[in-house]
Motif scaffolding. Structure first.
Motif, PDB file in Angstrom:
ATOM      1  N   UNK A 200       0.962  -1.232  -0.087  1.00 25.48           N
ATOM      2  CA  UNK A 200      -0.071  -0.070  -0.011  1.00 25.48           C
ATOM      3  C   UNK A 200       0.748   1.407  -0.012  1.00 25.48           C
ATOM      4  N   UNK A 202       0.781   2.957  -2.359  1.00 29.10           N
ATOM      5  CA  UNK A 202      -0.066   3.913  -3.241  1.00 29.10           C
ATOM      6  C   UNK A 202       0.505   4.941  -4.015  1.00 29.10           C
ATOM      7  N   UNK A 323      -6.993   7.440  -2.123  1.00 32.57           N
ATOM      8  CA  UNK A 323      -5.592   7.710  -2.140  1.00 32.57           C
ATOM      9  C   UNK A 323      -5.136   6.808  -0.958  1.00 32.57           C
ATOM     10  N   UNK A 324      -5.553   5.687  -0.619  1.00 28.37           N
ATOM     11  CA  UNK A 324      -4.772   4.747   0.234  1.00 28.37           C
ATOM     12  C   UNK A 324      -4.056   3.895  -0.528  1.00 28.37           C
ATOM     13  N   UNK A 325      -4.657   3.702  -1.727  1.00 27.25           N
ATOM     14  CA  UNK A 325      -3.777   2.660  -2.673  1.00 27.25           C
ATOM     15  C   UNK A 325      -3.844   3.272  -4.114  1.00 27.25           C
ATOM     16  N   UNK A 327      -4.174   1.726  -6.947  1.00 24.20           N
ATOM     17  CA  UNK A 327      -4.792   0.959  -8.088  1.00 24.20           C
ATOM     18  C   UNK A 327      -6.316   0.945  -7.866  1.00 24.20           C
TER      19      UNK A 327
END
Lengths: 541, 199
Positions: A200, A202, A323-325, A327
């Motif tokens: 993660x 991001x 916006x934690x990851x 994808x």
């Protein structure tokens, strides 16, 4: 920089692969595994894995040229853009061991059966290679997509679970009769093939510091373990052929010390992407091939295609947890095979397309997990600090929501890559010149995507603040079509075995062989074609 | 909100700094391994008072750290505590194996001090909070684009202000301040994106 510093040719090679991106890496691995002596020539450098966090920092922090994240740009990578739309070529590719998978997003869908209508092969021909490619890349996916083509076995890795914002979208989509489903990712949901699970960061695009996102340097190492030799920083200048004009005899490459070498081999595999492959063929013109090697058809460099981005976004009056990851975990492929279709849900629906004259081509819809700015990027480019900055970050982060999407661009002869004799690279070779425009049908497809996106966002009650439509659209950096596959040597460059019509030992493993591009991210199909091309090379050796 | 040593170590992990033999994310970093200042032990060229590296306190190095902390006092939100240990740990880790980066930081801190002295006849760290902020404003550091090769304000923005902001807002505590527990640049796992808001 690590790796071999001896850049003289191998004395004996069965196969010379040009390009160490996903196609070249998979081809080299497969052919070395079959016992062949393989040499891979790569124009870019071999990057140290340990530098990836620093590259991520360069991507996040202002103060660096974004191209410097993967050392692109400069005289080596000079290009020209012509036509109605500027094409930002160097943002669209990475030269180096791993190629453009170093900065890709990692989305890996199969093309649909309908995409193969004008190809000389069909979905069933490619199906076993798709399965192999999914195992090679380590695809995490779930079998919940009612629009996907048939598959024979589960994905190698469990799919990533939907995000919180996916659940917000799913409710609105249900009301409109829009079906959402998971996304196949070339990204480890658990440990696989010696790489750990996603942690993660991001920042998937342009850098995955953990290596959980697949990148082709992984298969380059595996190829080397099978005995392949990989030489970096050796851009191939031209291909030489025999007197009869039937076989390629050598790849002529330049080394960093200024010397030039010839790598001879029995078979050659071009795996340098949809721009450099046609460029190399055009640079390799000879008396026998006055319009460029393998170009009796005149199709080398022609029919250049990309996918176009369509999107819209804004804010909601609730937290969306973006916006934690880096994808995507949900998409809708409902408008892929029939983009004009209507839908009916529990509280309305999407109307059928009636904006004649142009019918839309394939549309793929994405629900983003990274809408709006990330707090750290806002902080680093803001003009405040202390409590004022924190207030701005709190206000700016948290409520953003957005949809994206890719639309298909049909092949058109005038969209093309040619040589620009007025500009030369660091070795004196004419640079590639990209002619590219968005035609009416593609524009209609973008408008159709916008129409659906707007309906979903309206259903959510979003305050829509931006739309990327036909005017603001840009390319998705998928270079396709420039050495198209076909049965007629007068109309196409390679045959159904991915071998050049005009030369008996020249294979092409690339999206350059695509006849049409659909609207799916192309890398899984590139990987499948590379494996198929390798099979045929193996048969010839 | 309390910034912890763990925040600093997490932020360091996001910038590829190997500390304590790569044990950055574990709790077994050797006691004392991150003590000292980032600017000790032969910090920069042209430095007459460089430390011998034998653990002796280096006044100039301590001064530079104090200047960095004085900037943090301006650019960090007032609600965070534990700043000194956070900044010390982070900056030490950042400069340990990056001599060029340390040079850039040292030069930018010197440039900031030069401006403070010319306007207020005192080192930046010795100014009161309001005056410190005014020096950054007068240099237009807030409005300038960061550039590691640029003029004084651009380098102060890049090597000092943005260095501190990058450390804070890629740390778990910095993320929490804004409302996300896994900020971009921090390897906080692939679970938080699935969770809904707490309230």
């Amino acid at each position: 920089m690590s790796g071999e510093t001896n850049r003289v040719p191998s004395e004996r090679a069965d196969v010379c692969v040009i390009g160490a991106g996903p196609a070249g890496a998979l081809a080299a691995h497969r052919l070395a595994n079959r016992g062949h002596d393989v040499v891979v020539l790569e124009a870019g450098e071999r990057f140290d894995f340990e530098d990836r966090e620093r590259r991520m920092e360069r991507a996040i922090r202002p103060g660096h040229d974004p191209l410097s994240v993967w050392e692109m740009g400069g005289p080596r990578d000079a290009y020209s853009s012509a036509g109605e739309r500027f094409y930002p070529l160097n943002r669209a590719r990475v030269k180096g061991v791993g190629g453009t998978t170093l900065h890709w997003q990692g989305m890996v869908m199969r093309l649909h059966e309908s995409d193969f209508e004008s190809w000389p092969i069909d979905y069933d021909d490619l199906r076993p290679y798709y399965a192999e490619a999914e195992r090679a890349l380590g695809v995490a996916g779930a079998d919940d997509n009612p629009f996907a083509p048939p598959r024979e076995e589960p994905y190698p890795l469990p799919g990533f679970e939907p995000s919180h914002s996916d659940s917000i979208f799913a409710a609105a989509c249900e009301q409109l009769g829009v079906t959402t489903h998971s996304v196949p990712n070339a990204r480890n949901s658990e440990s696989y093939d010696g790489r750990g699970p996603c942690v993660g960061y991001g920042t998937c695009k342009p850098v995955c510091p953990s290596g959980a996102k697949y990148s082709a340097d992984h298969h380059v190492v595996k190829a080397e373990e099978e005995g392949a030799r990989v030489i970096d920083r050796v851009p191939v200048q031209r291909l030489a052929h025999d007197d009869a004009g039937e076989r390629v005899t050598a790849a002529v490459y330049a080394a960093p010390d200024g010397t030039t070498h010839r790598q001879e081999a029995r078979e050659f595999v071009l795996a340098a992407g949809g721009v450099e492959i046609p460029r190399l063929l055009l640079l390799s013109k000879s008396e026998e091939f006055p319009d460029g090697l393998a170009n009796a058809s005149g199709a080398v460099g022609r029919y250049f295609m990309d996918h176009l981005f369509a999107g819209a976004g804004g804010t909601l009056d609730r937290r969306t947890r973006q916006n934690h990851v880096g994808f995507i975990t949900s998409e809708s492929h409902q408008f892929y095979d029939d983009p004009a279709r209507a839908t009916e849900g529990t509280a309305g629906g999407i109307p059928a397309w009636d904006d004649a004259p142009a019918d839309p081509a394939a549309v793929k819809l994405e629900f983003l997990n990274y809408a709006g700015p990330s707090p750290v990027e806002m902080a680093l480019s803001g003009d405040e600090w202390g409590d004022d900055l924190l207030d701005t970050l709190r206000e700016g982060y948290g409520n953003s929501i957005a949809m994206g999407g890719l639309v298909e661009q049909r092949p058109r002869k005038e969209n093309r890559v040619e040589l620009d004799p007025s500009t030369t690279d660091d070795h004196g070779n004419p640079v590639p010149k990209v002619h590219w425009r968005v035609d009416d049908r593609t524009a209609a497809s973008i408008r159709r995507a916008n129409e659906i996106q707007r309906a979903v966002l309206d259903e959510l009650g979003a305050d829509v603040s931006w739309t990327v439509g036909p005017e603001a659209t840009g390319p998705a950096f998928h270079h396709m079509g420039t050495t198209r596959m076909g049965t007629d040597p007068a109309e196409s460059v390679v045959n159904a075995q991915l071998r050049a019509h005009d030369l008996r030992n020249l294979a092409v493993a690339s999206s350059s062989a695509f006849v049409t591009g659909g609207a799916m991210n192309p890398t899984l199909t590139i990987a499948a074609l590379a494996l198929k091309a390798s099979e045929h090379v193996d048969e010839r050796l | 909100m309390e910034l912890s040593r763990r925040d600093a170590l997490a932020a360091l992990a996001a910038s590829s700094v190997a500390v304590g033999g790569g044990a950055v994310l574990t709790t077994d970093v050797e006691e004392g391994a991150l003590d000292g200042t980032p600017f000790g032990g032969g910090a920069s060229s042209g430095d007459d008072e460089r430390a011998s590296g034998d653990g002796e306190a280096d006044p100039l190095a301590e001064d530079r750290l104090a200047t960095l902390l004085a900037v943090a006092d301006v650019v960090y939100p007032s609600g965070v505590s534990g700043v000194e240990e956070f900044v010390r740990t982070y900056a030490l880790g950042r400069t340990a194996d990056r001599p060029e980066h340390r040079e850039g930081m040292v030069d930018a801190l010197a440039a900031l001090d030069e401006h403070a002295r010319s306007w207020h006849d005192a080192a930046f760290r010795d100014l009161d909070a309001e005056t410190r902020e005014s020096v950054l404003d007068q240099m237009a550091v807030d409005a300038t684009n960061p550039d590691p090769e640029g003029a004084d304000p651009e380098r102060v923005r890049f090597y000092v202000v943005n260095e501190l902001l990058y450390a804070l807002y890629t740390s778990p505590t910095g993320g929490e301040l804004v409302g996300l527990e896994n900020p971009q640049g921090h390897p906080g796992g692939a679970d938080s994106y699935r969770r809904g808001p707490r309230e």
